[in-house]
Design an enzyme around this catalytic site. Structure first.
Site, mmCIF file in Angstrom:
data_model
loop_
_atom_site.group_PDB
_atom_site.id
_atom_site.type_symbol
_atom_site.label_atom_id
_atom_site.label_comp_id
_atom_site.label_asym_id
_atom_site.label_seq_id
_atom_site.Cartn_x
_atom_site.Cartn_y
_atom_site.Cartn_z
ATOM 1 N N ASP A 158 -10.654 -8.767 7.663
ATOM 2 C CA ASP A 158 -12.059 -8.901 6.703
ATOM 3 C C ASP A 158 -12.655 -10.477 6.867
ATOM 4 O OD1 ASP A 158 -11.983 -6.210 6.323
ATOM 5 O OD2 ASP A 158 -12.734 -6.365 4.491
ATOM 6 N N LYS A 217 4.789 -14.315 4.476
ATOM 7 C CA LYS A 217 4.934 -15.368 3.164
ATOM 8 C C LYS A 217 6.099 -15.367 2.916
ATOM 9 C CE LYS A 217 2.704 -17.776 0.086
ATOM 10 N NZ LYS A 217 1.862 -19.114 0.168
ATOM 11 N N ASP A 235 -5.002 -6.306 6.286
ATOM 12 C CA ASP A 235 -6.312 -6.031 5.529
ATOM 13 C C ASP A 235 -7.180 -7.315 5.086
ATOM 14 O OD1 ASP A 235 -8.047 -4.278 4.485
ATOM 15 O OD2 ASP A 235 -7.012 -3.826 2.659
ATOM 16 N N TYR A 279 0.690 -1.132 0.228
ATOM 17 C CA TYR A 279 -0.020 0.131 -0.090
ATOM 18 C C TYR A 279 0.854 1.335 -0.028
ATOM 19 C CZ TYR A 279 -3.988 -3.071 0.944
ATOM 20 O OH TYR A 279 -4.892 -3.942 0.768
ATOM 21 N N ASP A 338 -1.560 -17.737 3.724
ATOM 22 C CA ASP A 338 -2.504 -18.495 3.176
ATOM 23 C C ASP A 338 -2.983 -19.856 3.970
ATOM 24 O OD1 ASP A 338 0.136 -19.550 2.865
ATOM 25 O OD2 ASP A 338 -0.242 -19.902 0.451
HETATM 26 MG MG MG Z 1 -10.246 -3.351 4.161
#
Ligand code: MG
Ligand code: NAI
Length: 325
Positions: free
Chosen positions: A226, A166, A222, A120, A198
Site C-alpha cells: 500500500d 524483522k 500488506d 492474519y 521498517d
Molecule cells: Mg490491504
C-alpha cells in the site's frame, strides 16, 4: 478449450470497475465462459452470508476468479475466497506509468506476499478483560513455497529479490522465514539481499528504483505494497493476484471507495491490470500484454479519472482502452 472465469464485483466501486475489466477480457478474446457471483455487504444484508456457499464453490472450481471489493465484510469475503483458490502467493506489482505523477518514475516493484499465515492466520483472543493476544504462525513449508515463487518470479523478469523481515526482533518466526528464504536463494542464480521491514519502508520512499521483487511475510506485504501504491499514483493503479497451483483470484488492491462509489468515476485501471494478470496466469501472455499496453497508453494520453487529476468517467476510460485493443 473453454476456461471458466468467475466474476465477483462485490460492493461499491467493485460494481463499476469489474464490469469494465470484464469488457476488456471479452475484447481480447480467449475462449472464456463467465459466471457472475455475489459477495460482500449487499448480499449479506439480503441473505445473512457475506460469502454465499455458491460463490465459494464457483471460485474453488473455476480456472480463475476476478473479484472487485467488499465493504465492511471484506475480511469475511476475501480470506475465505483466497483459501477457496488455495492461493499461497499474493503478487502486487507497483510501477510508475508515464503520464502519471510519481515521485520516482523509475519505480517498478513487485511485492510477493506470503498469503496464508503470519498474524492474519493467527488466533486472536481476549484472555482477560482489557488484555488481548494474537498468535503468529510461520512455517518452513509456507516460507519455502513463497520464497521459491519470489525467486522464480525474479528469475523470469531478470530482476533481484529483497527479503523483508524483522528477524532481529521476531527471531523465531521471522528468523525461520529469513533462513528458509536464504536457503531457497541458494538454488537460484538471482541476486538478493534482506532488509529490516521498517528501514525498508523508508528506503522504498527514498529510492524505490533500487528495488525489484520484494518478498514479504503477510502483514509486511500488506503494508509495504500500500505504501508503494502511494509512490506510483494511488490505489486506482494497483492490481494483484492471489496465486495457487491450480487456480487463482485476481483483484485490484483497492477497496469499495465509498467516497466515490455510485458516481461512475472510479479508475478502472487496477481492475483491468488485474485482468491482464489473469490472462497471463492462464497462459494468454499476448492478450495480457495487449491489455497492459492499452491501459498504459491510456494513462499516458488520457482520458483519466479524477484520482489522477482528470475529469473522465469510468466509461470514458474503458472506451479509450477498448479502442486501443
Ligand atoms: Mg490491504
Ligand atoms: P479504498 O481503497 O476503498 O479507498 C481509499 C481511497 O482511495 C479513497 O479515497 C478512494 O476514493 C480511493 N480509491 C480507491 N480505489 C480507487 C479507484 N479505483 N479509483 C479512484 N479512487 C480510488 O480503502 P478504504 O477507504 O480504506 O476502505 C473502504 C472500504 O473498502 C472499507 O469498507 C474496507 O473494508 C473495504 N476494503 C476492501 C478491500 C477488499 O475487498 N479487498 C480492500 C480494502 C478495503
Amino acid at each position: 478449450m473453454t476456461e471458466e472465469i468467475v466474476v465477483v464485483p462485490g460492493d461499491g466501486i467493485g460494481r463499476e470497475v469489474v464490469p469494465a475489466a470484464r469488457e476488456v477480457l471479452e475484447a481480447v478474446g480467449p475462449d472464456f465462459e463467465f459466471t457472475e457471483a455475489e459477495a460482500g455487504d449487499a448480499v449479506k444484508e439480503e441473505t445473512g452470508e457475506a460469502l454465499p456457499d455458491e460463490t465459494r464453490e464457483l471460485a474453488a472450481n473455476a480456472d480463475a476468479t476476478l473479484f472487485g471489493a467488499a465493504g465492511d465484510t471484506a475480511a469475511d469475503v476475501i480470506i475465505p475466497l483466497r483459501r477457496a483458490v488455495e492461493s499461497f502467493a499474493n503478487v502486487r506489482p507497483a510501477r510508475a506509468y508515464p503520464g502519471v505523477d510519481a515521485p520516482n518514475p523509475e519505480t517498478d516493484l513487485v511485492f510477493v506476499r506470503e498469503n496464508t499465515e503470519g498474524v492474519y492466520a493467527g488466533h486472536e483472543s481476549e484472555i482477560a478483560p482489557g488484555v488481548t493476544t494474537l498468535t503468529r504462525v510461520v512455517t518452513e513449508d509456507a516460507s519455502e513455497e513463497i520464497a521459491r515463487y519470489a525467486f522464480e518470479y525474479a528469475e523470469n523478469r531478470g530482476g533481484d529479490v529483497t527479503i523483508a523481515h524483522k528477524a532481529n526482533v521476531m527471531r523465531t518466526t521471522d528468523g525461520l522465514f529469513l533462513d528458509t528464504a536464504e536457503s531457497v536463494a541458494d538454488e537460484f542464480d538471482v541476486a538478493y539481499d534482506d532488509a529490516l521491514m521498517d528501514a525498508l519502508a523508508m528506503h522504498l520512499v527514498q529510492r524505490p528504483d533500487e528495488y525489484d521483487v520484494v518478498l514479504c511475510p503477510n502483514l509486511a506485504g500488506d503494508v509495504l505494497s500500500d505504501l508503494a501504491a502511494g509512490l506510483v499514483g494511488g490505489l486506482g493503479l494497483l492490481p494483484s493476484a492471489n496465486v495457487g497451483d491450480e487456480r487463482a483470484l485476481f483483484e485490484p488492491v483497492h477497496g469499495t471507495a465509498p467516497d466515490i462509489a455510485g458516481e461512475g468515476v472510479a479508475n478502472p485501471s487496477a481492475a483491468m491490470l488485474s485482468a491482464a494478470m489473469l490472462l497471463e496466469y492462464l497462459g494468454h501472455d499476448d492478450a495480457g500484454e495487449r491489455v497492459r499496453t492499452a491501459v498504459t497508453e491510456t494513462l499516458a494520453s488520457g482520458p483519466t479519472t479524477p484520482d489522477l487529476g482528470g475529469d473522465a468517467t469510468t466509461r470514458d476510460v474503458t472506451d479509450a482502452v477498448l479502442s486501443k485493443l
